[in-house]
Scaffold this active site. Structure first.
Site, short mmCIF file in Angstrom:
data_model
loop_
_atom_site.label_atom_id
_atom_site.label_comp_id
_atom_site.label_asym_id
_atom_site.label_seq_id
_atom_site.Cartn_x
_atom_site.Cartn_y
_atom_site.Cartn_z
N ARG A 156 0.92 -1.10 0.07
CA ARG A 156 0.02 0.61 -0.09
C ARG A 156 1.32 1.45 0.17
O ARG A 156 1.87 1.35 1.02
CB ARG A 156 -0.87 0.07 1.17
N SER B 281 -7.86 -0.83 0.80
CA SER B 281 -9.23 -1.34 2.50
C SER B 281 -9.59 0.38 1.98
O SER B 281 -10.11 0.87 1.67
CB SER B 281 -8.23 -2.02 2.65
N HIS B 282 -9.21 0.53 3.61
CA HIS B 282 -10.05 1.30 4.76
C HIS B 282 -9.36 2.67 3.89
O HIS B 282 -9.90 4.06 4.07
CB HIS B 282 -10.55 0.94 5.20
N LYS C 159 -2.42 -6.48 -3.26
CA LYS C 159 -2.15 -7.63 -2.83
C LYS C 159 -2.54 -9.02 -3.90
O LYS C 159 -3.00 -9.22 -4.38
CB LYS C 159 -3.61 -7.90 -1.60
N ASP D 117 -16.54 -1.06 3.90
CA ASP D 117 -15.12 -0.49 3.96
C ASP D 117 -15.04 -0.31 2.76
O ASP D 117 -15.53 -1.38 1.27
CB ASP D 117 -13.63 -1.01 4.52
N ASP E 55 -13.30 -2.29 0.21
CA ASP E 55 -13.03 -3.79 -0.48
C ASP E 55 -14.12 -3.97 -0.07
O ASP E 55 -14.17 -5.52 -0.26
CB ASP E 55 -11.60 -4.04 -0.59
N ASP F 118 -14.60 -5.97 3.14
CA ASP F 118 -14.16 -6.95 4.15
C ASP F 118 -14.74 -6.77 5.34
O ASP F 118 -14.81 -7.22 5.95
CB ASP F 118 -12.72 -7.72 3.13
N ARG F 119 -14.65 -5.35 5.55
CA ARG F 119 -14.73 -4.88 6.94
C ARG F 119 -16.24 -4.99 7.20
O ARG F 119 -16.84 -4.66 6.49
CB ARG F 119 -13.78 -3.65 7.78
N LYS G 233 -12.28 -11.75 5.48
CA LYS G 233 -12.51 -11.35 6.17
C LYS G 233 -13.49 -11.05 5.01
O LYS G 233 -13.87 -10.47 3.88
CB LYS G 233 -12.05 -10.75 6.64
#
Ligand code: G16
Length: 540
Positions: free
Chosen positions: A21, A113-114, A126, A274, A276, A278-279, A373
């Site tokens: 990232r 991500s977030h 990733k 979030d 992507d 996953d959260r 997740k």
């Protein structure tokens, strides 16, 4: 025709907690993304011929450009097929599912991500392996080693493909299949949860997709398949800059949802996901549920959903996640595992059938249905439990604490700290661990102090220096670690936990219950002294 392009290494391509990232402008340097992708392909050199690769991302700025590059490079690397989400979109759990379903060798997930997106914000790449999960450390270490010596990358000399039209096209002898990003994922969710019961429950809800990738997934599943009212999904269109917000589903960045859920006329259930997908953030009417508690409550009630009716094999949590889930595991008579931070550490346990449900304090929960997740999965399991019990989130939370006791919990983040100051803080703390057991801080007695190390029970691989734990007598603790997902300076995370038994005060103010542990944390680590900060930037 294949082009071979001479390049020189960048020395900062070490994957963090979850892939590489960096700021967008770092990725925009000549050869930067290409070097990293080629390094991934070089590490899997002997397996890629004739294999399938999944590619998709969360729609953030640079997503489409890097996908086109990755497709040309995959063709040069000898892949037979690339499966890519329409518009370049695939949520992280949907990508994990596609890798598994298609028997792919792996996947490239483009996301930070977030973290915020846009020309001056963050991007990420990733690599996930054939089980659908993030590459384990032996592979990310090999990728990093390769980035330090890379001298050539290869790409098919072909034009961009049309990412918006479903179907197959050929790129230099490789098939590229543009797929509906939602369909396979939604189908998987229907096999796990009782959609009829959720539909019949007439629950009301608000879901904040935060202008990120879950918008299309949530609209299809919640509004179209489960019949929630139009408008249930807010901010449902993925935007390259997430509308200028942090797509981080916590009480700071999802404040509007929190206010809705605490206000007059709140719906039964509120949730957010979030960048992507996953959260997850879970808020019942008038009741916020911490991610650690959500893991414990989902594990305790998972048998109510058809996909988990046979019970759980085990529960895994990351070390900084509260011990609430361990108490559930003990009562269910199943093993509890404590892993380092990072979803990649759950992969082996899930593959070996040792754990069914996993979770982290960082708003991640998931199961063995994929190897990531999964934000919407957590939302659907909550909805299934609410529908099956007819109880509210608040009632379920209170009943849970009355049965297991309550792990009061908060995380304090100090962001953008000078990296050397953060390193000094951690080094000083590590230096005095051996002397701490038996000493008192205020009314708290230190029972144990260590730097968490993990030995994977399936392959005996070890990971050291995974966070400093100070455990107090009675089940309270404070954990210190530096974030592995930031892109500027260091972020110090301080995880605070206090256990209150079932006979104790179960509905107190979290800040009040943790005050003495917050004071002890500063005394132990010298947070003010090292960082100059008297308050955390974010409390979750
Ligand atoms: C990633 C990892 C998670 C981890 C989180 C926070 O999440 O997948 O396992 O808990 O980062 O990591 P850190 O505390 O090092 O910042 P995500 O959602 O960012 O991919």
């Amino acid at each position: 025709m294949i082009r071979a392009v001479t390049t020189t290494p960048y020395l900062d391509q070490k994957p963090g907690t979850s892939g590489l990232r960096k700021k967008v402008r770092v990725f925009q340097q000549p050869n930067y993304a290409e070097n990293f992708i080629q390094s991934v392909f070089d590490v899997i050199e002997h397996e890629r011929a004739g294999a399938t690769l999944v590619i998709g991302g969360d729609g953030r700025f640079l997503n489409r450009e890097v996908i086109q590059v990755a497709i040309r490079m995959a063709a040069a690397a000898g892949f037979a097929r690339v499966v890519v989400g329409q518009g370049g979109i695939l949520s992280t759990p949907a990508a994990s599912n596609l890798i598994r379903k298609r028997g792919a060798l792996g996947g490239l997930i483009l996301s930070a991500s977030h973290n915020p997106g846009g020309p001056t914000e963050d991007f990420g790449i990733k690599y996930n392996v054939s089980n659908g999960g993030p590459a384990p450390e032996n592979i990310t270490d090999a990728i990093y080693a390769r980035t330090k010596v890379i001298d050539t990358w290869y790409a098919a000399d072909t034009p961009d493909i049309d990412l918006d039209t479903l179907g197959e096209v050929q790129v230099a002898g490789m098939t590229v299949e543009v797929v509906d990003p939602v369909a396979d994922y939604a189908e998987l969710m229907e096999t796990l949860f009782d959609f009829d019961a959720i539909r019949a429950s007439k629950l009301t809800m608000a879901f904040d997709a935060m202008s990120a990738v879950t918008g299309p997934y949530a609209t299809e599943i919640l509004e179209r398949r489960l019949g929630f009212a139009p408008g249930t999904v807010r901010n449902g269109t993925p935007l390259p800059d997430f509308g200028g917000h942090h797509p981080d589903p916590n009480l700071v960045h999802a404040r509007a949802l929190y206010d809705t859920m605490m206000g007059e006329g709140a719906p039964d259930f509120g949730a957010a996901s979030d960048g992507d997908g996953d959260r997850n953030l879970i808020i019942g009417r008038g009741r916020f549920v911490t991610p650690s508690d959500s893991l414990a409550m989902l594990a305790a009630n998972a048998h109510l959903a058809p996909g988990y009716a046979g019970g759980l094999k085990g529960i895994a949590r990351s070390m900084p996640t509260s011990a609430a889930a361990d108490r559930v595991a003990a009562e269910l008579g199943i093993p509890a595992y404590e892993t380092p931070t990072g979803w990649k550490f759950f992969g082996n346990l899930l593959d070996a059938g040792m754990a069914t449900i996993c979770g982290e304090e960082s708003a991640g929960t998931g199961s063995d249905h994929v190897r990531e997740k999964d934000g919407l999965w957590a939302v659907l399991l909550w909805l299934n439990i609410l529908a099956a019990t007819g109880k509210s989130v608040d009632e379920l939370a209170r009943e849970h604490w009355a049965r297991f006791g309550r792990n009061y919990y908060a995380r304090h983040d100090y962001e953008g700290v000078d990296s050397s100051a953060a390193d000094t803080l951690m080094r000083d703390l590590r230096g005095k661990l051996a002397t701490l057991p038996g000493t008192m801080i205020g009314a708290l007695t230190i029972a144990q102090a260590d730097d968490f190390a993990y030995t994977d029970p399936t392959d005996s691989s070890t990971s050291a220096n995974q966070g400093v734990r100070i455990l107090f007598e009675g089940g309270s603790r404070v954990v210190f670690r530096l974030s592995g997902t930031g892109t500027s300076g260091a972020t110090l995370r301080v995880y605070l936990e206090r256990y209150e038994p079932a006979t104790g005060d179960l509905d107190a103010n979290t800040g009040k219950m943790l005050a003495d542990i917050v004071a002890a944390a500063d005394e132990l680590a010298g947070i003010r002294l090292h960082t100059g900060r008297s308050e955390p930037d974010v409390v979750t």
